[in-house]
Design a protein around this motif. Structure first.
Motif, PDB file in Angstrom:
ATOM      1  N   ILE A  51       0.854  -1.185   0.000  1.00 53.25           N
ATOM      2  CA  ILE A  51       0.000   0.000   0.000  1.00 53.25           C
ATOM      3  C   ILE A  51       0.893   1.238   0.000  1.00 53.25           C
ATOM      4  O   ILE A  51       1.838   1.347   0.782  1.00 53.25           O
ATOM      5  CB  ILE A  51      -0.957  -0.006   1.216  1.00 53.25           C
ATOM      6  CG1 ILE A  51      -1.914   1.187   1.169  1.00 53.25           C
ATOM      7  CG2 ILE A  51      -0.193  -0.055   2.531  1.00 53.25           C
ATOM      8  CD1 ILE A  51      -3.074   1.057   2.172  1.00 53.25           C
ATOM      9  N   TYR A  52       0.608   2.157  -0.934  1.00 52.64           N
ATOM     10  CA  TYR A  52       1.299   3.429  -0.953  1.00 52.64           C
ATOM     11  C   TYR A  52       0.617   4.323   0.059  1.00 52.64           C
ATOM     12  O   TYR A  52      -0.574   4.627  -0.080  1.00 52.64           O
ATOM     13  CB  TYR A  52       1.263   4.041  -2.352  1.00 52.64           C
ATOM     14  CG  TYR A  52       1.849   5.423  -2.408  1.00 52.64           C
ATOM     15  CD1 TYR A  52       1.081   6.518  -2.793  1.00 52.64           C
ATOM     16  CD2 TYR A  52       3.183   5.650  -2.057  1.00 52.64           C
ATOM     17  CE1 TYR A  52       1.617   7.787  -2.825  1.00 52.64           C
ATOM     18  CE2 TYR A  52       3.726   6.917  -2.090  1.00 52.64           C
ATOM     19  CZ  TYR A  52       2.934   7.983  -2.467  1.00 52.64           C
ATOM     20  OH  TYR A  52       3.471   9.238  -2.494  1.00 52.64           O
ATOM     21  N   SER A  55      -1.522   7.669  -0.846  1.00 53.08           N
ATOM     22  CA  SER A  55      -2.842   7.657  -1.469  1.00 53.08           C
ATOM     23  C   SER A  55      -3.674   6.439  -1.103  1.00 53.08           C
ATOM     24  O   SER A  55      -4.829   6.339  -1.498  1.00 53.08           O
ATOM     25  CB  SER A  55      -2.703   7.685  -2.997  1.00 53.08           C
ATOM     26  OG  SER A  55      -2.071   6.493  -3.450  1.00 53.08           O
ATOM     27  N   SER A  56      -3.076   5.510  -0.391  1.00 51.86           N
ATOM     28  CA  SER A  56      -3.715   4.235  -0.035  1.00 51.86           C
ATOM     29  C   SER A  56      -3.976   3.341  -1.242  1.00 51.86           C
ATOM     30  O   SER A  56      -4.803   2.430  -1.165  1.00 51.86           O
ATOM     31  CB  SER A  56      -5.030   4.450   0.730  1.00 51.86           C
ATOM     32  OG  SER A  56      -4.796   5.100   1.968  1.00 51.86           O
ATOM     33  N   SER A  57      -3.275   3.580  -2.336  1.00 52.82           N
ATOM     34  CA  SER A  57      -3.411   2.664  -3.471  1.00 52.82           C
ATOM     35  C   SER A  57      -2.737   1.339  -3.126  1.00 52.82           C
ATOM     36  O   SER A  57      -1.693   1.312  -2.473  1.00 52.82           O
ATOM     37  CB  SER A  57      -2.796   3.262  -4.729  1.00 52.82           C
ATOM     38  OG  SER A  57      -1.422   3.500  -4.539  1.00 52.82           O
ATOM     39  N   THR A  58      -3.327   0.246  -3.558  1.00 52.46           N
ATOM     40  CA  THR A  58      -2.889  -1.082  -3.141  1.00 52.46           C
ATOM     41  C   THR A  58      -2.525  -1.975  -4.324  1.00 52.46           C
ATOM     42  O   THR A  58      -3.004  -1.778  -5.447  1.00 52.46           O
ATOM     43  CB  THR A  58      -3.980  -1.774  -2.326  1.00 52.46           C
ATOM     44  OG1 THR A  58      -5.175  -1.858  -3.111  1.00 52.46           O
ATOM     45  CG2 THR A  58      -4.283  -1.006  -1.051  1.00 52.46           C
ATOM     46  N   THR A  59      -1.685  -2.945  -4.033  1.00 48.84           N
ATOM     47  CA  THR A  59      -1.277  -3.943  -5.020  1.00 48.84           C
ATOM     48  C   THR A  59      -1.257  -5.298  -4.338  1.00 48.84           C
ATOM     49  O   THR A  59      -0.854  -5.390  -3.175  1.00 48.84           O
ATOM     50  CB  THR A  59       0.120  -3.620  -5.582  1.00 48.84           C
ATOM     51  OG1 THR A  59       0.119  -2.301  -6.135  1.00 48.84           O
ATOM     52  CG2 THR A  59       0.517  -4.617  -6.660  1.00 48.84           C
ATOM     53  N   SER A 104       3.902   6.088  -5.757  1.00 49.19           N
ATOM     54  CA  SER A 104       2.867   5.088  -5.938  1.00 49.19           C
ATOM     55  C   SER A 104       3.304   4.027  -6.949  1.00 49.19           C
ATOM     56  O   SER A 104       3.094   2.832  -6.741  1.00 49.19           O
ATOM     57  CB  SER A 104       1.563   5.760  -6.400  1.00 49.19           C
ATOM     58  OG  SER A 104       0.565   4.798  -6.617  1.00 49.19           O
ATOM     59  N   SER A 108       3.911   0.018  -6.199  1.00 49.26           N
ATOM     60  CA  SER A 108       3.147  -1.026  -6.870  1.00 49.26           C
ATOM     61  C   SER A 108       4.050  -2.073  -7.515  1.00 49.26           C
ATOM     62  O   SER A 108       3.626  -3.194  -7.767  1.00 49.26           O
ATOM     63  CB  SER A 108       2.230  -0.415  -7.929  1.00 49.26           C
ATOM     64  OG  SER A 108       2.981   0.101  -9.001  1.00 49.26           O
TER      65      SER A 108
END
Length: 129
Positions: A51-52, A55-59, A104, A108
Motif C-alpha cells: 500500500i502506498y 494515497s492508499s493505493s494497493t497492489t 505510488s 506497486s
C-alpha cells in the motif's frame, strides 16, 4: 528508532479468516510504501500486498487477490492485512515491511525484500484442517 511490531497470526481451518496488524512507532510513513511479505518453510520470501501510504493505493499478488485486503489506519499508525477464505497454501510466517520514501508507481512494483528497509518480526499463520 523505527519499530514495526506485527501480530495477529494463529491457526485456522481452511476457509477461515485472520487479521494481521503491524503497529509502527518512531516514524510516520506519510509518503512511503508498506507491505506484507510471507515465507513458507523452504521457500523464498514473497510479497503479498503493498500500500502506498500517500494515497492508499494497493497492489496484490495474484494468489491472494479477492481474498486479502491491505489497509492502514493513520491515526493508529497501524498497517493491517485482512485475510479471508484462507487456504493451506497461505501457511507461512508473515512479515510487515516498509520503505520510508516512495512513489505510488514504485510501491506497486516493489516486490523484492531488498526493496524494503524497515521490517517487523514475523507472525505465524497456519491453515490446516
Amino acid at each position: 528508532q523505527v519499530q514495526l511490531v506485527g501480530s495477529g497470526g494463529g491457526s485456522v481451518r481452511p476457509g477461515g479468516s485472520l487479521r494481521l496488524s503491524c503497529v509502527v512507532s518512531g516514524y510516520t510513513y506519510t509518503s512511503g510504501c508498506m507491505a506484507w511479505f510471507r515465507q513458507a518453510p523452504g521457500k523464498e520470501r514473497e510479497g503479498v500486498a503493498s500500500i502506498y501510504t500517500g494515497s492508499s493505493s494497493t497492489t496484490y499478488v495474484d494468489s491472494v487477490k479477492g481474498r486479502f485486503t491491505i489497509s492502514q489506519d493513520n491515526a493508529k499508525n497501524t498497517l493491517y492485512l485482512q485475510m479471508n477464505s484462507l487456504k493451506p497454501e497461505d501457511t507461512a510466517m508473515y512479515y510487515c515491511a516498509a520503505i520510508r520514501f516512495s512513489s505510488s508507481t514504485y510501491c506497486s512494483r516493489a516486490a523484492r525484500p531488498a526493496d524494503f528497509t524497515d521490517w517487523g518480526q514475523g507472525t505465524q499463520v497456519t491453515v490446516s484442517s
